[in-house]
Design a protein around this motif. Structure first.
Motif, short mmCIF file in Angstrom:
data_model
loop_
_atom_site.label_atom_id
_atom_site.label_comp_id
_atom_site.label_asym_id
_atom_site.label_seq_id
_atom_site.Cartn_x
_atom_site.Cartn_y
_atom_site.Cartn_z
N GLY A 52 -7.13 -8.63 0.05
CA GLY A 52 -8.58 -8.18 0.24
C GLY A 52 -9.49 -8.50 -1.31
O GLY A 52 -10.49 -8.05 -1.24
N GLY A 53 -8.78 -8.79 -2.02
CA GLY A 53 -9.41 -9.24 -3.37
C GLY A 53 -9.06 -7.80 -4.32
O GLY A 53 -9.11 -6.92 -4.07
N LEU A 54 -8.34 -8.69 -5.55
CA LEU A 54 -8.03 -7.70 -6.43
C LEU A 54 -8.65 -7.95 -7.92
O LEU A 54 -8.73 -9.04 -8.37
CB LEU A 54 -6.32 -7.64 -6.66
N TYR A 55 -9.13 -6.80 -8.50
CA TYR A 55 -9.90 -7.32 -9.66
C TYR A 55 -9.29 -6.25 -10.80
O TYR A 55 -8.77 -5.21 -10.49
CB TYR A 55 -11.48 -6.74 -9.49
N VAL A 56 -9.39 -6.85 -11.95
CA VAL A 56 -9.02 -5.95 -13.17
C VAL A 56 -10.25 -5.86 -14.09
O VAL A 56 -11.03 -6.71 -14.50
CB VAL A 56 -7.79 -6.78 -14.13
N LYS A 57 -10.44 -4.32 -14.36
CA LYS A 57 -11.71 -4.07 -15.05
C LYS A 57 -11.22 -3.91 -16.51
O LYS A 57 -10.44 -2.76 -16.90
CB LYS A 57 -12.32 -2.76 -14.91
N ASP A 58 -11.48 -4.99 -17.37
CA ASP A 58 -10.67 -5.18 -18.74
C ASP A 58 -11.69 -4.46 -19.75
O ASP A 58 -12.28 -5.34 -20.35
CB ASP A 58 -10.46 -6.57 -18.82
N ASP A 59 -11.32 -3.51 -19.99
CA ASP A 59 -12.11 -2.62 -21.13
C ASP A 59 -11.59 -2.91 -22.57
O ASP A 59 -11.97 -2.13 -23.58
CB ASP A 59 -12.22 -1.10 -20.96
N LEU A 70 2.45 1.84 -5.43
CA LEU A 70 1.85 2.14 -4.10
C LEU A 70 1.67 1.19 -3.01
O LEU A 70 1.85 1.30 -2.02
CB LEU A 70 0.39 2.52 -4.46
N ILE A 71 1.65 -0.14 -3.36
CA ILE A 71 1.57 -1.32 -2.47
C ILE A 71 2.87 -1.40 -1.83
O ILE A 71 3.00 -1.53 -0.62
CB ILE A 71 1.14 -2.77 -3.00
N GLU A 72 4.00 -1.43 -2.63
CA GLU A 72 5.09 -1.36 -2.09
C GLU A 72 5.59 -0.34 -1.07
O GLU A 72 6.39 -0.27 -0.16
CB GLU A 72 6.29 -1.58 -3.09
N LEU A 113 -1.06 2.06 -0.71
CA LEU A 113 -2.53 1.42 -1.09
C LEU A 113 -2.49 0.12 -0.30
O LEU A 113 -1.55 -0.63 -0.06
CB LEU A 113 -2.28 0.72 -2.63
N ASP A 114 -3.86 0.08 0.24
CA ASP A 114 -3.79 -1.11 1.29
C ASP A 114 -4.09 -2.60 0.71
O ASP A 114 -4.99 -2.57 0.15
CB ASP A 114 -4.96 -0.51 2.52
N PRO A 115 -3.24 -3.35 1.03
CA PRO A 115 -3.42 -4.84 0.35
C PRO A 115 -4.53 -5.59 1.11
O PRO A 115 -4.97 -6.77 0.36
CB PRO A 115 -2.12 -5.52 0.40
N SER A 116 -5.14 -5.03 2.02
CA SER A 116 -6.07 -5.83 2.74
C SER A 116 -7.63 -5.53 2.12
O SER A 116 -8.45 -5.85 2.72
CB SER A 116 -6.06 -5.87 4.12
N LEU A 117 -7.73 -4.41 1.44
CA LEU A 117 -8.92 -3.93 0.70
C LEU A 117 -9.33 -4.32 -0.61
O LEU A 117 -8.25 -4.67 -1.38
CB LEU A 117 -8.94 -2.24 1.04
N THR A 118 -10.49 -4.38 -1.00
CA THR A 118 -10.92 -4.68 -2.27
C THR A 118 -10.43 -3.64 -3.40
O THR A 118 -10.63 -2.28 -3.02
CB THR A 118 -12.39 -4.73 -2.32
N THR A 119 -9.65 -3.91 -4.18
CA THR A 119 -9.02 -3.08 -5.04
C THR A 119 -9.33 -3.20 -6.57
O THR A 119 -9.52 -4.50 -6.90
CB THR A 119 -7.49 -2.80 -4.97
N VAL A 120 -9.73 -2.40 -7.43
CA VAL A 120 -10.10 -2.39 -8.78
C VAL A 120 -8.87 -1.75 -9.61
O VAL A 120 -8.78 -0.52 -9.24
CB VAL A 120 -11.56 -2.21 -9.23
N VAL A 121 -8.39 -2.39 -10.33
CA VAL A 121 -7.29 -1.68 -11.40
C VAL A 121 -8.11 -1.51 -12.90
O VAL A 121 -8.44 -2.75 -13.32
CB VAL A 121 -5.95 -2.43 -11.24
N LEU A 122 -7.73 -0.55 -13.48
CA LEU A 122 -8.54 -0.42 -14.78
C LEU A 122 -7.40 -0.58 -15.86
O LEU A 122 -6.30 -0.17 -15.74
CB LEU A 122 -8.90 0.88 -15.12
#
Length: 425
Positions: A107-114, A374-376, A380-389
């Motif tokens: 579903g789209g995975l993003y990393v917010k890279d601070d 959480l995915i395993e 956490l739903d792998p078909s949804l847009t997810t943002v990881v910090l």
């Protein structure tokens, strides 16, 4: 409801006072952090801009490429962008397609890279807001209790703003964070004990004449400091095309970052800047300091303090102030709070580096590791847009990966030696 006067009127943009998170008692803006009625935590109350969401969106997009583009939504003066500042924020939102394939996310995975902030952690955001409050209240010295990243952020921000600094850390932090906190020329004091011991000491110092004129960013300036974390929510939504992520995974230290991200998302919805739809917030902890995760799994509302024992020292707060509020948010949004072992943290750091070229500090290893877990587990739903910090740079926590990371081979400077090493082709 009474309004308690604690300071002369100050100009901090749309901020109009402080409100108790528990009993809702109101106070004037000032350097206080606890309710005088019930001792609950105080947070900033606003009169945010209303009217045309499109006009506000255009105003934000025309602003500087840092957190000051959101000045109309923050407790800062209108001319904040013109003052000496490290100008943090507007860091990259990386579309992590390689990591997504590894984790089975469609579903789209993003990393917010601070890690791209001036001192290479998200703490630059919260400190930038606290500096403006310190200026408004006439403080001359900036201080904090810190697990490392905050100490560096305070030292750098104070130097840039022309303020003195004196920061306090546990005596056994990673060498990289100690050096980075000390290099800016302020005073750095190691305290024998854990972060919680350091924090208690700072609370005592505030009430002593020795601390007169000092602004402790995460104590007496905490209501303003915490608002800096909202800018993560603002940026993520703007960078997604002014839409909410379906799921977001946030590391937990004190828990303030997670609660303020939720506050920021709700503000964007109320202002009409994003469509109102469900989102889930997940909290991530290291197993060696996981009081919030334990409380969540046990179905408790009370977070019992623990003694930290983990390589993720930036998250090693055994008595997290915002822990109960994290539990409320995770449950309200349909999220969860999970933890990972030190070995899983190291594996996750290497996974993110190998797939996306992002070298995260241990806190980033915690969020990536928890996301994988959480995915395993089907949480956490792998078909949804997810943002990881990712909240910091891996160069600050080299000790975590150094024992298992190094040269593939050490050879003589010859082609025959390279062939013999079996690395060619």
């Amino acid at each position: 409801m009474a309004v308690h006067t604690v300071a002369t009127t100050v100009a901090l943009g749309p901020a109009v006072g402080l409100s108790c998170r528990e009993c809702k008692e109101r106070f004037d803006l000032g350097p206080i952090f606890a309710c005088a009625v019930c001792f609950g935590p105080l947070e900033v109350a606003y009169e945010l801009p209303t009217g045309d969401p499109e006009a506000l969106r255009r105003r934000i997009e025309a602003g500087p490429e840092n957190i000051w583009r959101y000045a109309p939504l923050l407790p800062v003066p209108a001319d904040v962008a013109d003052k000496p500042s490290l100008n943090p924020g507007f860091t990259k939102l990386v579309k992590a397609d390689n990591l997504a394939r590894e984790l089975g996310v469609s579903g789209g995975l993003y990393v917010k890279d601070d890690s791209g902030n001036p001192t290479h952690s998200f703490k630059d955001r919260v400190v930038a807001i606290a500096v403006e409050a310190a200026r408004a209240f006439g403080f001359t010295t900036l201080s904090c209790s810190s697990t490392g990243n905050l100490a560096g952020a305070v030292g750098a921000a104070a130097a840039r703003a022309g303020l003195k600094s004196c920061v306090f850390i546990p005596h056994d932090l990673e060498a990289g964070k100690v050096v980075m906190a000390a290099v800016y020329g302020g005073d750095l004091v190691g305290i024998e004990g854990t972060y919680d011991d350091v924090n208690r000491f700072c609370s005592e110092l505030i009430g002593d004449p020795l601390g007169e004129g000092w602004g402790f960013v995460n104590v007496n300036l905490r209501p303003y400091y915490g608002e800096g974390s909202k800018t993560l929510a603002y940026e993520i939504c703007e960078q997604l095309g002014w839409r909410l992520p379906d799921q977001i995974v946030v590391p937990i230290a004190s828990g303030s970052q997670l609660t303020k991200i939720d506050k920021g998302l709700k503000e964007l919805i109320a202002l009409g800047l994003v469509e109102d739809r469900p989102y889930k917030i997940f909290g991530a902890q290291a197993e060696g300091c996981s009081p919030v995760s334990r409380a969540f799994k046990d179905g408790h509302d009370v977070v019992r303090p623990v003694k930290p024992d983990t390589i993720a020292k930036s998250l090693a707060i055994g008595n997290p102030a915002d822990g109960p509020y994290v539990l409320d948010i995770a449950r309200r949004t349909g999220g969860a709070v999970e933890d990972v072992t030190d070995a899983q943290i190291v594996d996750a750091i290497k996974l993110l580096a190998r797939t996306e070229g992002i070298f995260a500090e241990t806190a980033g290893g915690v969020t990536v590791g928890v996301t994988k877990k959480l995915i395993e587990a089907g949480v956490l739903d792998p078909s949804l847009t997810t943002v990881v910090l990712n909240t910091g740079d891996g160069l600050k926590t080299l000790d975590a990966v150094a024992p298992t990371t190094g040269p593939s081979a050490t050879i003589r400077p010859s082609l025959d030696a390279f062939r013999a090493a079996g690395l060619a082709g």
